[in-house]
Motif scaffolding. Structure first.
Motif, mmCIF file in Angstrom:
data_model
loop_
_atom_site.group_PDB
_atom_site.id
_atom_site.type_symbol
_atom_site.label_atom_id
_atom_site.label_comp_id
_atom_site.label_asym_id
_atom_site.label_seq_id
_atom_site.Cartn_x
_atom_site.Cartn_y
_atom_site.Cartn_z
ATOM 1 N N ILE A 221 0.831 -1.214 0.000
ATOM 2 C CA ILE A 221 0.000 0.000 0.000
ATOM 3 C C ILE A 221 0.864 1.262 0.000
ATOM 4 C CG2 ILE A 221 -1.623 1.353 1.394
ATOM 5 C CD1 ILE A 221 -2.821 -1.356 2.328
ATOM 6 N N TYR A 222 1.952 1.246 0.786
ATOM 7 C CA TYR A 222 2.784 2.437 0.931
ATOM 8 C C TYR A 222 4.089 2.365 0.131
ATOM 9 C CZ TYR A 222 -0.515 3.496 4.619
ATOM 10 O OH TYR A 222 -1.675 3.760 5.311
ATOM 11 N N ASN A 223 4.190 1.342 -0.724
ATOM 12 C CA ASN A 223 5.340 1.191 -1.625
ATOM 13 C C ASN A 223 6.671 1.232 -0.865
ATOM 14 O OD1 ASN A 223 6.394 0.716 -4.172
ATOM 15 N ND2 ASN A 223 6.729 2.898 -4.580
ATOM 16 N N ILE A 224 6.759 0.410 0.176
ATOM 17 C CA ILE A 224 7.986 0.315 0.975
ATOM 18 C C ILE A 224 8.807 -0.860 0.447
ATOM 19 C CG2 ILE A 224 8.932 -0.093 3.285
ATOM 20 C CD1 ILE A 224 6.157 0.942 4.338
ATOM 21 N N PRO A 225 10.008 -0.604 -0.114
ATOM 22 C CA PRO A 225 10.820 -1.712 -0.636
ATOM 23 C C PRO A 225 11.313 -2.611 0.495
ATOM 24 C CG PRO A 225 12.043 0.363 -0.753
ATOM 25 C CD PRO A 225 10.654 0.710 -0.308
ATOM 26 N N LEU A 226 11.160 -3.917 0.293
ATOM 27 C CA LEU A 226 11.558 -4.909 1.298
ATOM 28 C C LEU A 226 12.657 -5.802 0.738
ATOM 29 C CD1 LEU A 226 8.002 -6.180 2.396
ATOM 30 C CD2 LEU A 226 9.373 -4.437 3.543
ATOM 31 N N GLU A 227 13.457 -6.346 1.643
ATOM 32 C CA GLU A 227 14.399 -7.384 1.255
ATOM 33 C C GLU A 227 14.436 -8.440 2.350
ATOM 34 O OE1 GLU A 227 19.026 -8.202 -0.194
ATOM 35 O OE2 GLU A 227 18.321 -6.141 0.097
ATOM 36 N N VAL A 228 14.243 -9.692 1.953
ATOM 37 C CA VAL A 228 14.335 -10.820 2.881
ATOM 38 C C VAL A 228 15.696 -11.464 2.683
ATOM 39 C CG1 VAL A 228 13.371 -13.048 3.554
ATOM 40 C CG2 VAL A 228 11.854 -11.222 2.782
ATOM 41 N N ARG A 229 16.486 -11.570 3.752
ATOM 42 C CA ARG A 229 17.837 -12.110 3.615
ATOM 43 C C ARG A 229 18.228 -12.903 4.860
ATOM 44 N NH1 ARG A 229 21.791 -7.171 2.826
ATOM 45 N NH2 ARG A 229 23.220 -8.942 2.756
ATOM 46 N N SER A 230 19.338 -13.643 4.738
ATOM 47 C CA SER A 230 19.770 -14.500 5.833
ATOM 48 C C SER A 230 20.657 -13.754 6.823
ATOM 49 C CB SER A 230 20.538 -15.701 5.283
ATOM 50 O OG SER A 230 21.102 -16.461 6.331
ATOM 51 N N THR A 231 20.467 -14.059 8.092
ATOM 52 C CA THR A 231 21.336 -13.533 9.143
ATOM 53 C C THR A 231 22.704 -14.208 9.095
ATOM 54 O OG1 THR A 231 19.372 -13.262 10.539
ATOM 55 C CG2 THR A 231 21.499 -13.154 11.651
ATOM 56 N N PHE A 232 22.751 -15.413 8.552
ATOM 57 C CA PHE A 232 23.934 -16.253 8.723
ATOM 58 C C PHE A 232 24.838 -16.355 7.494
ATOM 59 C CE2 PHE A 232 20.350 -17.935 11.268
ATOM 60 C CZ PHE A 232 20.808 -17.492 12.505
ATOM 61 N N THR A 233 24.449 -15.729 6.378
ATOM 62 C CA THR A 233 25.315 -15.693 5.194
ATOM 63 C C THR A 233 25.351 -14.277 4.651
ATOM 64 O OG1 THR A 233 23.609 -16.089 3.514
ATOM 65 C CG2 THR A 233 24.529 -18.038 4.616
ATOM 66 N N ASP A 234 26.306 -14.019 3.770
ATOM 67 C CA ASP A 234 26.408 -12.699 3.129
ATOM 68 C C ASP A 234 25.758 -12.683 1.753
ATOM 69 O OD1 ASP A 234 27.797 -11.518 5.228
ATOM 70 O OD2 ASP A 234 29.729 -12.272 4.510
ATOM 71 N N ARG A 235 25.025 -13.742 1.403
ATOM 72 C CA ARG A 235 24.405 -13.806 0.081
ATOM 73 C C ARG A 235 23.279 -12.785 -0.045
ATOM 74 N NH1 ARG A 235 24.012 -19.444 1.532
ATOM 75 N NH2 ARG A 235 25.898 -20.560 0.898
ATOM 76 N N LYS A 236 23.058 -12.343 -1.275
ATOM 77 C CA LYS A 236 21.956 -11.418 -1.525
ATOM 78 C C LYS A 236 20.632 -12.121 -1.266
ATOM 79 C CE LYS A 236 24.263 -8.473 -4.932
ATOM 80 N NZ LYS A 236 24.233 -7.954 -6.322
ATOM 81 N N GLY A 237 19.664 -11.358 -0.779
ATOM 82 C CA GLY A 237 18.372 -11.934 -0.456
ATOM 83 C C GLY A 237 17.374 -11.785 -1.592
#
Length: 333
Positions: A221-237
């Motif tokens: 609704i508010y166009n907030i960009p999200l990213e889901v990523r891992s706490t335990f690796t440096d890989r992109k989410g």
């Protein structure tokens, strides 16, 4: 300077060692010149442990007191993480739901955030503090502590990002992002690099546990960009944003399932116009989420069977509401 909201789930803060690891992630963000607000869940297993304790006292434990009890899990994490940040020479301060305050409305155990006072948060950010907040909870207009449902820390993080006009909201979990299906069940599941709000909302509402559906809806609704990523690796989410930014080269994005649903069938319902509305309106007012609905064709043109699904935790409450509803006639549930 970028203002970021970082949310860490229960597995990310499940032990003191993991909390110290999270502190190092935050330290890296601060070293890059970012203003950081952290939203935390209770340590993994803590909420279930508290529910078990309440059931040992009473199977009909007060909803008000249950909210007070369950909210303590996130408060523990707030204090431990703030202490871990102080240890590595970062200025950090925990602010609890009633200190901010985070304002909610609705029933106990199923409230929703309607507003938030941002003065204390902004004051601490301006003084270069990392602000650590509890997810999953708030305070009602009557001053009661409320919780916003399991997975509610996601909703808190997105609400904070919206109200504080954050540039980004990152959801840290124990997987590398959003997968095409549950990688624990299907080893060949693939990580999705980009997904639209609509697709993520559909997956989360159908049982994908990586994000709470109401949080995705607010972000959309508010166009907030999200990213889901891992706490335990440096890989992109996985980045979640509006549909026009997605390049579709596939027909199916992902498959979700749920083991938390229950089916209720109301047998011999009087078949007349408006009966479904009379049945489901009280459930809606009680904030019970009715999902799939099937109405059988009546052979005698007088009665029909109506089947629908609700969350398992709502079964008893749903049956009681149906039994007390004098606007519908039926044979049995």
């Amino acid at each position: 300077m970028v203002k970021k909201v970082l949310k860490f789930g229960g597995t990310s803060v499940g032990t003191t060692e993991r909390i110290q690891h999270v502190a190092n992630i935050i330290k890296k963000e601060v070293s890059e010149g970012n203003k950081i607000i952290v939203v935390v869940s209770a340590m993994a297993g803590k909420t279930n442990e508290l529910i078990k304790l309440s059931n040992e006292i009473s199977e009909d434990f007060s909803r008000r007191e249950l909210d007070v009890l369950l909210s303590s899990g996130e408060q523990v994490t707030c204090a431990l993480l703030s202490g871990a940040l102080n240890k590595i020479n970062l200025k950090a301060k925990s602010l609890l739901n009633w200190q901010i305050p985070i304002l909610t409305e609705g029933d106990h155990s199923n409230a929703r955030i309607i507003n938030m006072h941002i003065e204390k948060i902004n004051e601490n950010l301006e003084n270069n503090y990392v602000v650590v907040m509890p997810g999953f909870q708030g305070i009602s207009k009557n001053g009661d502590i409320t919780t916003i449902g399991r997975g509610g820390s996601d909703a808190t993080a997105v609400a904070v990002a919206k109200i504080l006009n954050a540039d980004k909201c990152e959801i840290y979990t124990d997987v590398d992002g959003v997968f095409s299906t549950d990688p624990n069940k299907i080893p060949v599941a693939k990580k999705i690099d980009k997904i639209s709000y609509d697709e993520m909302l559909e997956l989360s509402s159908l049982g994908a546990k990586v994000m709470q559906s109401s949080a995705v809806q607010t972000a959309m609704i508010y166009n907030i960009p999200l990213e889901v990523r891992s706490t335990f690796t440096d890989r992109k989410g996985t980045k979640i944003f509006s549909q026009e930014n997605i390049d579709y080269t596939k027909s199916v994005t992902g498959v979700a399932y749920s083991k938390d649903d229950a089916k209720i069938t109301v047998i011999g319902v009087e078949d007349r116009p408006g009966v479904a509305a009379n049945m489901f309106e009280p459930l809606s007012k009680a904030q019970i989420n009715v999902d799939m609905v099937i109405q059988n064709i009546s052979s005698d043109q007088k009665t029909t069977d109506i089947t629908f699904t609700v969350k398992r935790d709502d079964v008893s409450k749903t049956k009681n509401i149906l039994k007390d509803n004098d606007k519908i006639n039926y044979k049995e549930i």
